[in-house]
Scaffold this active site. Structure first.
Site, PDB file in Angstrom:
ATOM      1  CB  CYS A  27       1.750  -0.546   5.336  1.00  0.00           C
ATOM      2  SG  CYS A  27       3.506  -0.203   5.116  1.00  0.00           S
TER       3      CYS A  27
ATOM      4  CB  SER B 171      12.033   1.766   2.996  1.00  0.00           C
ATOM      5  OG  SER B 171      10.755   1.482   3.527  1.00  0.00           O
TER       6      SER B 171
ATOM      7  CD  GLN C 108      -3.131  -1.354   1.557  1.00  0.00           C
ATOM      8  OE1 GLN C 108      -3.787  -0.349   1.375  1.00  0.00           O
ATOM      9  NE2 GLN C 108      -3.683  -2.454   2.038  1.00  0.00           N
TER      10      GLN C 108
ATOM     11  CB  THR D 156       5.421   3.327   2.456  1.00  0.00           C
ATOM     12  OG1 THR D 156       6.211   3.522   3.642  1.00  0.00           O
ATOM     13  CG2 THR D 156       6.345   3.223   1.251  1.00  0.00           C
TER      14      THR D 156
END
Length: 204
Positions: A164, A148, A69, A71
């Site tokens: 997310c 990340s 999703q 970020t």
């Protein structure tokens, strides 16, 4: 495996290079890890919903082809992109995700930080706060995108999103959890080596 440190880069430039690398590689192309630090950007994965960006923002928003999703990426965050041929490595997507997550957990353990996973919520957590995110794209058994890890950054942009896809998800970073003065590059180098070691031990 080649490790390339690309320094500070705009997201779109690196995304384009990842796609080109993946589309043009052949069976003899070495796998690569790209270490990057991005200029501020929100990236939306293929499962992202518009309502997960909570407010108007001056930060660029990019719809990507990775899993997951929304970020945030920005200065002070280590990005490692994994450009792997999974068929050649003899492993599936589920296994490579486990390897990436465990590599992050092992790195944090070297700073005496106890991290863990959450069922149904990809990434790595310290208590209830997320410190690392990951998202991948697979194309003909070849993956790109990656992970990340928050090191020493401005976390305020995360307030503008449901990280997310989770409402009110807390985020944290390494500098708030340790007195270590390791630089971003040192941390990225450590994490890359842990990741390479995991991949080497698990390939078939």
């Amino acid at each position: 495996m080649r490790v390339i440190n690309l320094g500070r880069q705009d997201y779109l430039n690196i995304w384009d290079k990842m796609k080109t690398f993946t589309n043009t590689r052949d069976k003899n192309t070495k796998d690569e890890l790209w270490i990057v630090e991005h200029n501020p950007v929100f990236t939306q994965g293929v499962s992202s919903k518009p309502e997960h960006i909570l407010s108007n923002t001056d930060i660029p928003i990019v719809q990507t082809d990775r899993g997951g999703q929304v970020t945030y990426h920005g200065p002070g965050q280590v990005i490692i992109y994994c450009l792997f041929d999974l068929k050649r490595l003899g492993m599936g997507v589920k296994r490579i995700i486990e390897i990436i997550e465990n590599s992050i957990i092992d790195l944090l353990r070297t700073y005496t930080i106890k991290a863990h996973l959450k069922s149904g919520a990809p990434g790595v957590y310290i208590d209830n706060a997320k410190i690392a995110a990951l998202g991948l794209r697979i194309k003909q058994s070849r993956i790109y995108h990656g992970l990340s890890l928050n090191i020493d950054m401005d976390l305020s942009p995360f307030i503008q999103i449901n990280p997310c896809g989770y409402q009110n998800l807390k985020v944290t970073q390494l500098c708030d959890l340790t007195d270590s003065r390791d630089t971003l590059n040192i941390i990225a180098k450590k994490l890359s080596q842990i990741l390479i070691n995991y991949v080497s031990r698990n390939r078939h």
